[in-house]
Design a protein around this motif. Sequence first.
Motif, PDB file in Angstrom:
ATOM      1  N   ASP A  70       0.620  -3.140   4.344  1.00  0.00           N
ATOM      2  CA  ASP A  70       0.245  -1.736   4.444  1.00  0.00           C
ATOM      3  C   ASP A  70       1.495  -0.864   4.505  1.00  0.00           C
ATOM      4  O   ASP A  70       2.630  -1.365   4.403  1.00  0.00           O
ATOM      5  N   LYS A  71       1.316   0.431   4.704  1.00  0.00           N
ATOM      6  CA  LYS A  71       2.442   1.368   4.673  1.00  0.00           C
ATOM      7  C   LYS A  71       3.409   1.140   5.832  1.00  0.00           C
ATOM      8  O   LYS A  71       4.569   1.551   5.766  1.00  0.00           O
ATOM      9  N   ASN A  73      -3.130   5.122  -1.049  1.00  0.00           N
ATOM     10  CA  ASN A  73      -3.925   3.917  -0.775  1.00  0.00           C
ATOM     11  C   ASN A  73      -3.997   2.949  -1.947  1.00  0.00           C
ATOM     12  O   ASN A  73      -4.686   1.933  -1.870  1.00  0.00           O
ATOM     13  N   LEU A  85      -1.921  -6.971   5.358  1.00  0.00           N
ATOM     14  CA  LEU A  85      -3.319  -6.541   5.316  1.00  0.00           C
ATOM     15  C   LEU A  85      -4.237  -7.758   5.164  1.00  0.00           C
ATOM     16  O   LEU A  85      -4.152  -8.463   4.164  1.00  0.00           O
ATOM     17  N   GLU A 128       0.839  -1.191   0.000  1.00  0.00           N
ATOM     18  CA  GLU A 128       0.000   0.000   0.000  1.00  0.00           C
ATOM     19  C   GLU A 128       0.880   1.250   0.000  1.00  0.00           C
ATOM     20  O   GLU A 128       1.854   1.344   0.724  1.00  0.00           O
TER      21      GLU A 128
END
Length: 274
Positions: free
Chosen positions: A119-120, A91, A125, A87
């Motif tokens: 995710d970042k 997003n 996720l 990500e």
Amino acid sequence: MIEQKGQLYFDPELTGLSKKAISEMVKEKNEALYPIALNHFLSLIPSIENMDSGDMQWLKMEYTVPYFMDLCFRAKNKVYGVIFGQEKDNNDIYFPLDLDVSIRICIENDIIPSVLIFDKDLNILPLTDDKWCLIDAKALFSDREIKAVIPDLMTNSSDFVAMGKWEELNNAVMAYVQDLSEKQGITNLLYQSYPGVDPSICWMDKEGVFNWMMVKTMKENEEEPSFDQYIISKLKETGGKGHLAKVLLSNPNTQGILPRGEGVDIKMEIEDLS
């Protein structure tokens, strides 16, 4: 480690690769994601349904260049390729690989292509309720559909399945990499098992000389593989010592066939080029 300096030879139309694609793989170098993903999958083993720990085998666990999948494991008679996505600030999900190419090569080699999203903050996720957190790459790419890949439900049979061609090549490459690292004490090396890319292994020997090796596999009763002289001539331009390895793969119980999940006997015939 040896840096990638254009010593790889490949046919862009055959492999789906380009120099730009390889540069992107080197630039991305998402090694930090590997231990996170491996720890995630290893933590699942005690709760896997229909499988013992020995039913799951890792085939690819490390960052290599070029690559069409980040990780690969066998669960009983099926093989799963894991492609990392991450990500970004907007997003969107970023893939350093061309999903279309990765999916095609996986399918050609009887590998189930799947996606693992981070995710970042580099957390996995869970886009579905399933513990694996794996997403069907083909459904995601073709239909924009989030569909779970659940190995312990998809892999409920131990029926015979033969190894795919990538598994055969990877077996041979990893056998020689193990020989170089464990028996010869070579630490400065690169290896890859991307179909249609040569050489498979590069290393600096103890005299500081650059070496490269092309690897071809065969099974019992198959014709010996040949090496493309044009590719050899291109690789000779990189300098160093060249080696051509013909690798016979066999199983004592199934002549000419390599069942998934069973041991492989490996016999190498290596020609050293002048």
